[in-house]
Enzyme design. Structure first.
Site, short mmCIF file in Angstrom:
data_model
loop_
_atom_site.label_atom_id
_atom_site.label_comp_id
_atom_site.label_asym_id
_atom_site.label_seq_id
_atom_site.Cartn_x
_atom_site.Cartn_y
_atom_site.Cartn_z
N ASP A 192 0.83 -1.20 0.00
CA ASP A 192 0.00 0.00 0.00
C ASP A 192 0.87 1.26 0.00
OD1 ASP A 192 -2.76 1.14 0.41
OD2 ASP A 192 -1.75 2.02 2.14
N GLU A 223 13.91 -15.62 -0.40
CA GLU A 223 14.22 -16.75 0.50
C GLU A 223 13.15 -17.83 0.35
OE1 GLU A 223 14.25 -15.13 4.46
OE2 GLU A 223 15.83 -13.70 3.94
C1 GLC Z 1 -4.24 3.18 -0.69
C2 GLC Z 1 -5.49 2.33 -0.59
C3 GLC Z 1 -6.60 3.19 -0.09
C4 GLC Z 1 -6.22 3.73 1.28
C5 GLC Z 1 -4.88 4.45 1.23
C6 GLC Z 1 -4.33 4.68 2.61
O1 GLC Z 1 -4.36 4.16 -1.65
O2 GLC Z 1 -5.77 1.72 -1.81
O3 GLC Z 1 -7.82 2.49 -0.01
O4 GLC Z 1 -7.20 4.61 1.74
O5 GLC Z 1 -3.90 3.72 0.54
O6 GLC Z 1 -3.91 3.48 3.18
#
Ligand code: GLC
Length: 506
Positions: A192, A223
């Site tokens: 993310d 690994e």
């Molecule tokens: C990314 C995710 C989104 C989230 C953001 C913060 O963009 O896809 O849904 O709100 O990160 O974690």
């Protein structure tokens, strides 16, 4: 050409809260997902990517993680997650989970220790005596003050404090978290906000130090046997984007240029070409994404006069022609599935679900809505619980009262209603993914010149894909039509329609 599974995979994104509810509390869960694995097998996907499933106060749909080594009780237990992974593997479906390294939750142990005043614990986050002028991506200041007067940084909601990646403890923690899940059989992670980890006085996007983190993560994944790293990297500069995909960094990253591309032949060709020229030198397969849990559903976006991605596609109030949007979404699906690399399908895309734009404001849960002062409707409209069967809500989702209400009109869109309709969106995806497995996936393409408003190419297997974005029917090249997104018109390909052809046999 490497034959590793992920290079040409069809990956289905499960937004667990809204997929299927196994225990009847109105929220999707692992029990519901496990019960629907045969559906995903039948659809023909190679892998499932799940949005965060960890314990979370759900200030941002689970992207506020309180414990990276456990499962949110509303979703199930760790033991059940392990069962799910084993069951998916039995069906030859890989499992990819979401890892959120940029920020945590204010309810995490580390942040609670930081709040209690432990200086070493504060070093794991960004505590300062004075805030700067940074704005949060969800709106409002990126800083929140704590009781003793210091401020902490949160690029997203105040409940999502940013980690300090200058601190070696943070590195160690995430390498351990990766091992924790790889040891439990997880086949890959979606990272993310992957480009945001480092911060400097000038900003927080794409600082060079981040690449050392992913080189280290690659060593960890190497690994194990074929575990992959997928980046959520939104960057305007393709050259900078490609750096994340160097052979010792991430395996793949989401193609947001394609997701954001308007329904326009010249733009599509440009984005496809740019994608291929960006990926080829680093040897990474492209990905093709039409939607996810953050953007407007394609059926709605493609039905608008302006199909561009302005405002993240969230143009509520701008009219959308449902038939046009539906037809174009079908054409776009076959186009995306035919391109070289891997393809993503966000749950509900295969049912042709539209964006739900008329949710009552008091039911909206996405922090984007409140933090923008109500000017941005947020992302709830693409996160409505799936309609599985039956004539009225909750359409077999489970329970009586799903966490977000489903429109009555979805009775025609249930998986059950579509299964027996050969012309349904569900059957288009099923047939498309089936053919794709044998004839498409990883590799290259050769453009075919069939006019400026036709996007057409041949794939390595000889399969030809033709998408007609003009306003009149066009002739098809020689060959046998294997699949088309809509009926042909006297042998011609109608507007907003894509066909796949196998070459003539001699
Ligand atoms: C990314 C995710 C989104 C989230 C953001 C913060 O963009 O896809 O849904 O709100 O990160 O974690």
């Amino acid at each position: 050409m490497s034959q590793t599974w992920w290079r040409g995979a069809a990956i289905y994104q499960v937004y667990l809260r809204s997929f299927a509810d196994g225990n009847g509390d109105g929220v999707g869960d692992l029990a519901g997902l496990r019960s629907r694995l045969p559906y995903l097998k039948d659809l023909g996907v190679d892998a499932i990517w799940l949005n965060p499933w960890y314990p979370s106060p759900m200030a941002d749909g689970g992207y506020d993680v309180a414990d990276y080594r456990d499962i949110e009780p509303v979703f199930g237990t760790l033991a059940e997650a392990e069962k799910f992974i084993a069951e998916a593997h039995e069906l030859d479906i890989k499992v990819i989970i979401d890892v959120v390294p940029n920020h945590s939750s204010t309810e995490s142990e580390w942040f609670k220790q930081a709040l209690a005043g432990d200086p070493a614990a504060r070093e794991r986050f960004w505590f300062r005596d004075e805030p700067n002028d940074w704005q949060s991506i969800f709106g409002g200041s990126a800083w929140t003050q704590v009781a003793d007067g210091q401020w902490y940084l949160h690029l997203f909601a105040p409940e999502q404090p940013d980690f300090n990646w200058e601190n070696p403890e943070v590195h160690q923690e995430f390498e351990d978290v990766l091992r924790f899940w790889f040891d439990r059989g997880v086949d890959g992670v979606r990272i993310d906000s992957a480009a945001l980890l480092f911060k400097s006085d000038t900003g927080f996007e794409d600082l060079d130090e981040v690449h050392d983190v992913y080189r280290r993560w690659r060593e960890v994944s190497d690994e194990y046997d074929e575990r992959i790293l997928i980046g959520e990297v939104w960057l305007p500069d393709q050259e900078r984007f490609a750096r994340y995909l160097r052979p010792d960094e991430l395996h793949t990253a989401f193609n947001f240029d394609f997701l954001a591309c308007p329904w326009d032949p010249a733009e599509l060709r440009r984005v496809i070409d740019l994608t291929l020229t960006t990926h080829t030198p680093v040897g990474a397969p492209p990905t093709w994404v039409l939607s996810n849990h953050d953007v407007t559903r394609p059926v709605t976006r493609y039905g608008r006069a302006d199909t561009s991605f302005a405002h993240g596609g969230r143009l509520h109030g701008s009219p959308s022609d449902p038939e046009l949007g539906y037809r174009r979404s079908r054409a776009a699906a076959l186009l995306a599935m035919a391109l070289p690399g891997s393809v993503y399908v966000y749950q509900g895309e295969e049912l042709g679900l539209p964006e739900v734009e008329d949710l009552p404001d008091d039911l909206r849960q996405d922090p984007m809505y409140a933090r923008s002062g109500g000017t941005n409707p947020g992302r709830d409209g693409c996160r409505i619980p799936l309609p599985w069967s039956g004539e009225e809500p909750p359409f077999g989702f489970g329970g009586d009262d799903p966490w977000l209400p489903q429109p009555e009109s979805w009775r025609k869109l249930t998986a059950e209603a579509q299964r027996t309709d050969l012309d349904s969106m569900l059957n288009l995806y099923r047939t498309g993914l089936g053919l794709r497995r044998d004839l498409l996936g990883d590799g290259t393409l050769t453009w075919l010149e069939l006019g400026p408003e036709v996007v057409a190419f041949t794939r390595d297997s000889g399969l030809v894909c033709v998408a007609n974005l003009s306003t009149r029917a066009v002739p098809l090249p020689a060959g046998t039509v294997a699949l088309s997104s809509g009926p042909l018109d006297d042998g011609l390909l109608p507007p907003d329609t894509t066909a796949w052809l196998t070459p003539p046999t001699r």
